[in-house]
Design a protein around this motif. Structure first.
Motif, PDB file in Angstrom:
ATOM      1  N   GLY A  93      16.333  -8.679  15.644  1.00 59.89           N
ATOM      2  CA  GLY A  93      17.113  -8.915  14.099  1.00 59.89           C
ATOM      3  C   GLY A  93      15.972  -8.386  13.132  1.00 59.89           C
ATOM      4  O   GLY A  93      14.880  -8.041  13.568  1.00 59.89           O
ATOM      5  N   ALA A  94      16.563  -7.978  11.983  1.00 59.75           N
ATOM      6  CA  ALA A  94      15.674  -7.348  11.096  1.00 59.75           C
ATOM      7  C   ALA A  94      15.042  -8.381  10.119  1.00 59.75           C
ATOM      8  O   ALA A  94      15.770  -9.213   9.403  1.00 59.75           O
ATOM      9  CB  ALA A  94      16.526  -6.248  10.163  1.00 59.75           C
ATOM     10  N   ILE A  95      13.810  -8.525  10.177  1.00 62.75           N
ATOM     11  CA  ILE A  95      13.138  -9.340   9.281  1.00 62.75           C
ATOM     12  C   ILE A  95      13.263  -8.560   7.723  1.00 62.75           C
ATOM     13  O   ILE A  95      13.386  -9.198   6.628  1.00 62.75           O
ATOM     14  CB  ILE A  95      11.579  -9.345   9.488  1.00 62.75           C
ATOM     15  CG1 ILE A  95      11.370 -10.165  10.822  1.00 62.75           C
ATOM     16  CG2 ILE A  95      10.794 -10.083   8.308  1.00 62.75           C
ATOM     17  CD1 ILE A  95       9.969 -10.200  11.282  1.00 62.75           C
ATOM     18  N   ASP A  96      13.406  -7.215   7.709  1.00 62.54           N
ATOM     19  CA  ASP A  96      13.721  -6.338   6.743  1.00 62.54           C
ATOM     20  C   ASP A  96      13.652  -5.083   7.288  1.00 62.54           C
ATOM     21  O   ASP A  96      13.421  -4.554   8.115  1.00 62.54           O
ATOM     22  CB  ASP A  96      12.448  -6.464   5.673  1.00 62.54           C
ATOM     23  CG  ASP A  96      12.956  -6.251   4.208  1.00 62.54           C
ATOM     24  OD1 ASP A  96      14.250  -5.790   3.856  1.00 62.54           O
ATOM     25  OD2 ASP A  96      12.158  -6.417   3.366  1.00 62.54           O
ATOM     26  N   ASP A  97      14.546  -4.116   6.317  1.00 63.14           N
ATOM     27  CA  ASP A  97      14.476  -2.847   6.614  1.00 63.14           C
ATOM     28  C   ASP A  97      13.952  -2.035   5.377  1.00 63.14           C
ATOM     29  O   ASP A  97      13.409  -2.785   4.297  1.00 63.14           O
ATOM     30  CB  ASP A  97      16.058  -2.134   6.508  1.00 63.14           C
ATOM     31  CG  ASP A  97      16.779  -2.400   5.190  1.00 63.14           C
ATOM     32  OD1 ASP A  97      16.580  -3.354   4.479  1.00 63.14           O
ATOM     33  OD2 ASP A  97      17.572  -1.644   4.933  1.00 63.14           O
ATOM     34  N   SER A 106      -3.930   8.442   7.971  1.00 59.74           N
ATOM     35  CA  SER A 106      -4.192   6.924   7.880  1.00 59.74           C
ATOM     36  C   SER A 106      -3.822   6.377   6.503  1.00 59.74           C
ATOM     37  O   SER A 106      -4.949   5.298   6.136  1.00 59.74           O
ATOM     38  CB  SER A 106      -5.775   6.741   8.109  1.00 59.74           C
ATOM     39  OG  SER A 106      -5.958   7.117   9.573  1.00 59.74           O
ATOM     40  N   ASP A 107      -3.017   6.869   5.675  1.00 60.56           N
ATOM     41  CA  ASP A 107      -2.926   6.285   4.494  1.00 60.56           C
ATOM     42  C   ASP A 107      -1.322   6.190   4.114  1.00 60.56           C
ATOM     43  O   ASP A 107      -0.822   7.201   3.954  1.00 60.56           O
ATOM     44  CB  ASP A 107      -3.537   7.212   3.379  1.00 60.56           C
ATOM     45  CG  ASP A 107      -3.332   6.463   1.710  1.00 60.56           C
ATOM     46  OD1 ASP A 107      -3.045   5.540   1.901  1.00 60.56           O
ATOM     47  OD2 ASP A 107      -3.936   7.010   1.023  1.00 60.56           O
ATOM     48  N   TYR A 108      -0.631   4.924   4.058  1.00 59.86           N
ATOM     49  CA  TYR A 108       0.501   5.000   4.085  1.00 59.86           C
ATOM     50  C   TYR A 108       1.074   3.815   3.038  1.00 59.86           C
ATOM     51  O   TYR A 108       0.290   2.914   2.535  1.00 59.86           O
ATOM     52  CB  TYR A 108       1.378   4.361   5.285  1.00 59.86           C
ATOM     53  CG  TYR A 108       0.884   5.159   6.608  1.00 59.86           C
ATOM     54  CD1 TYR A 108       2.076   6.007   7.101  1.00 59.86           C
ATOM     55  CD2 TYR A 108      -0.265   4.955   7.267  1.00 59.86           C
ATOM     56  CE1 TYR A 108       1.546   6.764   8.291  1.00 59.86           C
ATOM     57  CE2 TYR A 108      -0.596   5.772   8.345  1.00 59.86           C
ATOM     58  CZ  TYR A 108       0.097   6.720   8.804  1.00 59.86           C
ATOM     59  OH  TYR A 108       0.107   7.348   9.804  1.00 59.86           O
ATOM     60  N   VAL A 109       2.246   4.159   2.375  1.00 59.32           N
ATOM     61  CA  VAL A 109       2.959   3.100   1.516  1.00 59.32           C
ATOM     62  C   VAL A 109       4.257   2.506   2.286  1.00 59.32           C
ATOM     63  O   VAL A 109       5.178   3.403   2.610  1.00 59.32           O
ATOM     64  CB  VAL A 109       3.241   3.712   0.182  1.00 59.32           C
ATOM     65  CG1 VAL A 109       3.996   2.649  -0.804  1.00 59.32           C
ATOM     66  CG2 VAL A 109       1.874   4.128  -0.536  1.00 59.32           C
ATOM     67  N   LEU A 110       4.304   1.385   2.201  1.00 61.25           N
ATOM     68  CA  LEU A 110       5.753   0.670   3.066  1.00 61.25           C
ATOM     69  C   LEU A 110       6.164  -0.085   1.799  1.00 61.25           C
ATOM     70  O   LEU A 110       5.841  -0.854   1.146  1.00 61.25           O
ATOM     71  CB  LEU A 110       5.051  -0.298   3.884  1.00 61.25           C
ATOM     72  CG  LEU A 110       6.542  -1.005   4.826  1.00 61.25           C
ATOM     73  CD1 LEU A 110       7.231   0.044   5.588  1.00 61.25           C
ATOM     74  CD2 LEU A 110       5.875  -2.266   5.312  1.00 61.25           C
ATOM     75  N   VAL A 111       7.437   0.467   1.460  1.00 60.98           N
ATOM     76  CA  VAL A 111       8.257  -0.161   0.475  1.00 60.98           C
ATOM     77  C   VAL A 111       9.517  -1.069   1.065  1.00 60.98           C
ATOM     78  O   VAL A 111      10.180  -0.759   2.120  1.00 60.98           O
ATOM     79  CB  VAL A 111       9.264   0.971  -0.323  1.00 60.98           C
ATOM     80  CG1 VAL A 111       9.973   0.281  -1.494  1.00 60.98           C
ATOM     81  CG2 VAL A 111       8.182   1.777  -0.889  1.00 60.98           C
ATOM     82  N   VAL A 112       9.550  -2.510   0.720  1.00 63.16           N
ATOM     83  CA  VAL A 112      10.344  -3.418   1.236  1.00 63.16           C
ATOM     84  C   VAL A 112      11.452  -3.852   0.349  1.00 63.16           C
ATOM     85  O   VAL A 112      11.275  -3.818  -0.971  1.00 63.16           O
ATOM     86  CB  VAL A 112       9.634  -4.429   2.006  1.00 63.16           C
ATOM     87  CG1 VAL A 112       8.783  -3.912   3.076  1.00 63.16           C
ATOM     88  CG2 VAL A 112       8.809  -5.102   1.054  1.00 63.16           C
ATOM     89  N   ASN A 113      12.396  -4.491   0.739  1.00 62.61           N
ATOM     90  CA  ASN A 113      13.289  -5.330  -0.117  1.00 62.61           C
ATOM     91  C   ASN A 113      12.568  -6.571  -1.186  1.00 62.61           C
ATOM     92  O   ASN A 113      11.775  -7.242  -0.907  1.00 62.61           O
ATOM     93  CB  ASN A 113      14.212  -6.028   0.482  1.00 62.61           C
ATOM     94  CG  ASN A 113      15.470  -4.889   0.961  1.00 62.61           C
ATOM     95  OD1 ASN A 113      16.186  -4.018   0.411  1.00 62.61           O
ATOM     96  ND2 ASN A 113      15.386  -4.558   2.362  1.00 62.61           N
ATOM     97  N   ALA A 114      13.072  -6.333  -2.458  1.00 63.12           N
ATOM     98  CA  ALA A 114      12.574  -7.506  -3.184  1.00 63.12           C
ATOM     99  C   ALA A 114      12.598  -8.872  -2.714  1.00 63.12           C
ATOM    100  O   ALA A 114      11.818  -9.616  -2.904  1.00 63.12           O
ATOM    101  CB  ALA A 114      13.203  -7.376  -4.515  1.00 63.12           C
TER     102      ALA A 114
END
Length: 331
Positions: A93-97, A106-114
């Motif tokens: 299941g999706a905890i989140d998309d 080695s530098d990332y930004v992850l954008v998740v649902n509010a």
């Protein structure tokens, strides 16, 4: 309720405000949802999406960490690129998309649902200590995020460009630029289905000037109401509807949603990750469904499909869908 840095701008513009995941957000502006929807399709729509969660992941083993807990193959990225992904649980299941942006090596930004930001960051923080040298920072307050979507979006941003460049003309590309005197990260991503689309990450203290300049240039402000109709028209999922818990209080399998196939990788070099075994079973079930074989329904009990109303009306969430007099699913 929490406020984004643009809250005052929304109220000044006369937006109808409402609670969304604990944030006081604009649902629509005085011209209405239909106008905002069409403005995005025909000219340029401007969205405040700073309520979404933004996490910075850095360190030599950042890729190992992300490969373990996200479903897409981070090895397919390179600096200046991004992709859609899922934070899965062991049951598939999706905890989140989410969307993952690679800024540098080695530098990332992850954008998740509010609605999931707090649980996501808590979950990831609970796991990151096993990956020596990796840092996970919640930058949701320090870095604002706005979206500019529609045919005139590129011209509007080019008019404000002071240094750097807009990203190459391909989906998911990103680049660094200076807009309205502030450093920004500009990505060709979005949640409307528009082919010309941008999301801009900028320091929170600089976002109001950029917002004002884009409105002065001709962009129309768009609230969450039209954001929802735009994503529906484009066939894009929303956590809590196409992901998460379904109408029968059972978790929706991630691959029940057709778009999820672009967020899940079974590449050999991807290796093992949380939820992989369950997702493999779901993928096999989808193949069998296509051949008329429903023997693996336990692995994928639902699939999500579009449908058309045969008369005027509103298809509200959790409404039962019938094939003649036989119930076949839910909205």
């Amino acid at each position: 309720m929490k406020h984004t840095r643009l809250h005052g701008r929304h109220t000044t513009l006369g937006a109808r405000m409402a609670d969304f995941a604990g944030w006081d957000m604009p649902i629509q502006y005085p011209k209405g949802i239909v106008f905002e929807h069409l403005a995005t399709r025909k000219t340029a729509g401007l969205f405040d999406v700073s309520h979404m969660g933004r996490f910075r992941v850095k360190g030599e083993r950042a890729i190992d960490f992300l490969q373990r807990f996200l479903t897409n193959n981070v090895l397919n990225l390179s600096p200046g690129n991004s992709h859609y992904t899922i934070l899965a649980n062991p049951q598939g299941g999706a905890i989140d998309d989410a969307y993952l942006y690679q800024l540098d090596v080695s530098d990332y930004v992850l954008v998740v649902n509010a609605s999931n930001a707090q649980k996501d960051v808590e979950y990831l923080h609970s796991q990151v200590s096993a990956f020596t040298g990796v840092t996970l920072e919640d930058i949701s307050e320090s870095m604002a995020m706005i979206a500019l979507q529609g045919p005139q979006s590129e011209a509007l941003l080019e008019n404000l460009l002071e240094a750097g460049a807009l990203p190459p003309k391909r989906r998911n590309a990103l680049n660094r630029a200076t807009l309205c005197g502030a450093h920004a990260i500009v990505a060709r991503t979005g949640y409307t289905g528009e082919p010309i689309c941008f999301e801009v990450f900028i320091a929170a203290e600089a976002v109001e000037a950029l917002w004002d300049a884009l409105l002065d240039g001709g962009a129309e402000p768009v609230g969450l109401g039209a954001r929802d109709t735009l994503r529906l028209e484009a066939g894009l999922p929303l956590y809590g509807h196409e992901f998460g818990i379904g109408p029968e209080d059972a978790e929706i399998a991630a691959l029940a949603c057709p778009v999820a196939q672009y967020a899940v990788s079974f590449d050999e070099n991807k290796g093992n990750y949380v939820g992989k075994e369950a997702l493999l079973r779901q993928a096999e079930a989808r193949k069998r469904y296509a051949a008329g074989d429903f023997s693996q329904m336990r692995d994928l009990p639902w699939v999500i499909r579009p449908f058309r109303l045969i008369d005027n009306g509103i298809a509200r969430a959790k409404t039962v869908v019938y094939d003649t007099d036989k119930p076949v699913g839910y909205v």
